[in-house]
Design an enzyme around this catalytic site. Structure first.
Site, short mmCIF file in Angstrom:
data_model
loop_
_atom_site.label_atom_id
_atom_site.label_comp_id
_atom_site.label_asym_id
_atom_site.label_seq_id
_atom_site.Cartn_x
_atom_site.Cartn_y
_atom_site.Cartn_z
N CYS A 127 0.84 -1.19 0.00
CA CYS A 127 0.00 0.00 0.00
C CYS A 127 0.88 1.24 0.00
CB CYS A 127 -0.92 0.01 1.22
SG CYS A 127 -1.99 1.47 1.32
N CYS A 163 -5.90 2.19 -1.10
CA CYS A 163 -6.05 1.38 0.12
C CYS A 163 -6.21 -0.10 -0.24
CB CYS A 163 -7.25 1.86 0.92
SG CYS A 163 -7.57 0.92 2.42
N GLU A 182 -29.20 -5.12 23.08
CA GLU A 182 -28.33 -4.23 22.31
C GLU A 182 -28.78 -2.79 22.53
OE1 GLU A 182 -25.82 -2.25 20.20
OE2 GLU A 182 -25.55 -4.41 20.37
N ASP A 206 -20.47 -10.19 24.01
CA ASP A 206 -19.71 -9.64 22.88
C ASP A 206 -19.74 -8.11 23.00
OD1 ASP A 206 -18.32 -9.21 20.58
OD2 ASP A 206 -19.84 -10.01 19.22
N CYS A 249 -13.08 -7.67 21.34
CA CYS A 249 -12.29 -7.06 20.26
C CYS A 249 -11.14 -6.23 20.83
CB CYS A 249 -13.19 -6.18 19.38
SG CYS A 249 -14.06 -4.88 20.27
#
Length: 667
Positions: free
Chosen positions: A85, A203, A437, A482, A509
């Protein structure tokens, strides 16, 4: 080392997420002599790679530790390759683009394992030591010593992304300029900058369709001379270009995000501007196909993408993606994993962990089960079919059936459920799944998705997990977590623990947030059985982690008679009280509590930034924001001497620093 000093060194390793540990040396005077000695030092320098020789400038020194800003890579690492890149190094999106993918995976695997080991292994040793302190026989002591050196969980390494490049299904491009008053740019923020934007027409983590759409939008608005939204002045029109594309269906959704400040009539009317922009996009020759073009108004002062109203310019305001045999309707702002093929790897890992919870081992030839027929296997071999494969397939079918039977009467919580991906995978085999959520748009999409997939045992609730848990009547048998990057709110985590479910799967994450929450979960009786890293974000510093936890319950109960007091065979009460005091959890001290203490005692208020500055100067641990800029555009004000003394007094009061004489303040 002093602030402003420059140096060079070799990057020994990189800590999560991108903190390079640079080994360097410094000459220091030997006290009482004219001689000097060479001292080994470590400096944290971000955006570096293991094995690189780098030059840096020290911008922070606290508690004997130094942090530096990368000036130059003097010599690349031996395993580095040329970046595919052309924007790498200027764009702030990627970190590991110059490393072969196998090397990227090694770094991320080591980072996750190191963080998990730091919490789980140390806690295991501490727990074993507590048992030894309470008094055990010599044989038991030997067993505990052996156990303390063993790993208490199974780390299963890292699973790579099916695609190294062109893997993203969503990009939020920003409008801005590369230099002050420069031409319009559309792309990503420059590394270490909050204001400057780099056009990323090359990209590599997106496919050619994204690049064509970006170049089309940039050329169009440059030609029309439309201004971008200036963050400081809060003036301008163009803010973001949101592009989402499904890997499986090829459907593309484009959303132009602007302020409500319409361009001057001398340029063109807004309606005509947007209609012409839509026509230009529809003319593009793409591998996928555009199903919707939207215009969203966002007048938030921050740089986040917020929906203050959306109009459909073309088509529809959603698209479809497919994962593991299920179909999902996705709207512009609903959460969905940004790597569709990587998400299948992640969710397949979740499914595997659930199977591990509810399947007994050894399904072949069990009592009442089917026994393999040798003649049938021989026929399969003659037909060219692997007998081993056939046997494995039958075993897997039996295992899946057993999993279905084991879950059919259980209620599952999917907390922080997004568009309900995990919830729907589990709804195929569970009695009921309840998803929670906070993003209402995602909940609406999740409800539409269950109808789309013909699932009628899913319930989705819009709201904060912390509050919603008090309102749900059905109690869970199994919980999947999560959460977003910052992890789980401590009060919400307490409520989750209070359910006392046997098994929890935690998908994270951000491994640093995960380890923080694991400290609490393991302290409250949960044990990590399995853990696996999944790379959803090649070339970047981010990584997902999937963890299976179980709540240890006794197989049997042994009644033990204990005598308290002094003498042989008795347990001294003083020792019990002492240990209770030692292991009593400390109350969490927040900035709010410190500010309230100072205002009540001294009669004035202090800013959070002042408290943070005093903590830094004292070398106390600080939260390192992942989006922090390296240099401020405007100088920060510093606290007065009176406020510094008041803050130190508060830190002493809350036992954050050791007690010491602090000069009083006149009030």
């Amino acid at each position: 080392m002093k602030k402003g000093q420059t140096g060079t060194g070799i990057v020994r390793c990189v800590k999560f997420p991108n903190k390079g540990i640079v080994d360097t040396t410094e000459e220091k005077n030997i006290p009482g002599t004219v001689e000097k000695e060479t001292v080994q030092l470590q400096v944290v320098v971000k955006n570096t790679l293991p094995g690189q020789q780098v030059s840096f400038q020290v911008n922070k020194v606290r508690g004997g530790k130094a942090e530096g800003r990368l000036l130059e890579v003097v010599k690349p690492a031996e395993n580095e390759i040329e970046s595919p890149c052309r924007h790498f190094g200027i764009c702030g999106g990627c970190t590991y683009m110059t490393l072969p993918y196998e090397e990227q995976l090694k770094i991320k695997e080591q980072q996750v394992k190191e963080l998990l080991d730091g919490v789980l292994l140390e806690q295991n040793k501490a727990g074993n030591q507590n048992q030894m302190d309470q008094g055990v026989d010599e044989n038991a002591e030997a067993d505990l010593a052996r156990l303390s050196d063993e790993k208490i969980y199974r780390f299963e390494g890292i699973k790579g992304s099916p695609r190294e490049f062109a893997y993203r299904n969503k990009m939020e491009f920003s409008f801005g300029d590369e230099v002050k008053d420069g031409p319009l740019a559309l792309g990503m923020h420059k590394r270490g900058s909050f204001y400057d934007v780099v056009s990323v027409a090359g990209c590599q983590i997106v496919d050619e369709d994204y690049r064509k759409i970006l170049k089309c939008a940039l050329a169009y608005f440059r030609e029309k001379d439309v201004s971008f939204y200036h963050k400081m002045a809060h003036i301008g029109y163009l803010r973001h270009l949101l592009v989402r594309k499904a890997v499986k269906t090829g459907e593309i959704l484009i959303d132009l995000v602007t302020s409500s400040q319409t361009p001057p009539d001398t340029i063109c009317m807004e309606k005509g501007l947007l209609e012409d922009f839509t026509d230009e996009l529809c003319k593009l020759k793409l591998d996928g196909h555009i199903v919707g073009i939207l215009h969203t108004t966002n007048d938030a002062l921050s740089d986040t993408v917020r929906d203050d109203g959306t109009d459909i310019l073309y088509g529809q305001d959603y698209f479809y993606e497919e994962l593991l045999g299920l179909r999902f309707r996705i709207t512009p702002f609903s959460f969905f994993q940004t790597n569709s093929l990587g998400a299948e790897v992640l969710y397949d890992t979740v499914r595997e962990y659930v199977k591990d919870c509810y399947c007994t081992e050894g399904v072949e030839n069990k009592a009442g089960g089917k026994t393999e027929n040798k003649a049938e296997i021989g026929a399969e071999i003659k037909a060219g079919v692997s007998a081993e494969k056939k046997a494995n397939d039958r075993a897997e079918d039996d295992r899946l059936n057993e999993w279905t039977i084991s879950l059919h009467n259980k209620t599952v919580y999917d907390l922080y459920s997004g568009t309900g991906t995990i919830a729907q995978l589990l709804a195929l085999v569970a009695k009921k799944v309840i998803g929670v959520e906070i993003v209402e748009e995602a909940v609406i999409a999740a409800r539409q998705n269950v109808e789309l997939n013909g699932l009628h045992n899913c319930e989705f609730i819009a709201g904060d997990v912390l509050k919603v848990l008090d309102e749900i009547e059905d109690k869970p048998d199994f919980i999947v977590l999560d959460p977003p990057r910052d992890g789980i709110h401590p009060k919400a985590l307490e409520k989750i623990i209070h359910y006392g479910v046997d098994r929890i799967i935690y998908v994270s994450c951000k491994p640093t947030s995960l380890t923080r929450d694991l400290e609490i979960l393991t302290a409250r009786g949960y044990h990590v059985e399995r853990a696996c890293a999944v790379d959803m974000f090649p070339a970047t510093a981010n990584v997902e982690t999937c963890v299976l936890l179980s709540h240890k319950t006794p197989d049997s109960i042994i009644n033990v008679k204990v005598e308290f007091g002094e003498g042989k065979g008795k347990v001294p009460l003083d020792n019990i009280m002492k240990r209770a005091g030692t292991y009593k959890p400390k109350e969490r001290v927040t900035y709010k509590k410190i500010k309230e203490y100072i205002e009540e005692k001294y009669g004035f208020k202090v800013h959070t930034a002042y408290i943070a500055e005093v903590k830094r100067n004292l070398g106390l641990p600080m939260y390192d924001a992942s989006n922090a800029v390296e240099e401020l555009k405007h100088p920060r004000k510093h606290p007065t001497a009176d406020k510094v003394r008041a803050i130190k007094d508060a830190l002493k009061y809350f036992d954050i620093i050791e007690k010491q004489n602090i000069v009083g303040i006149k009030t």
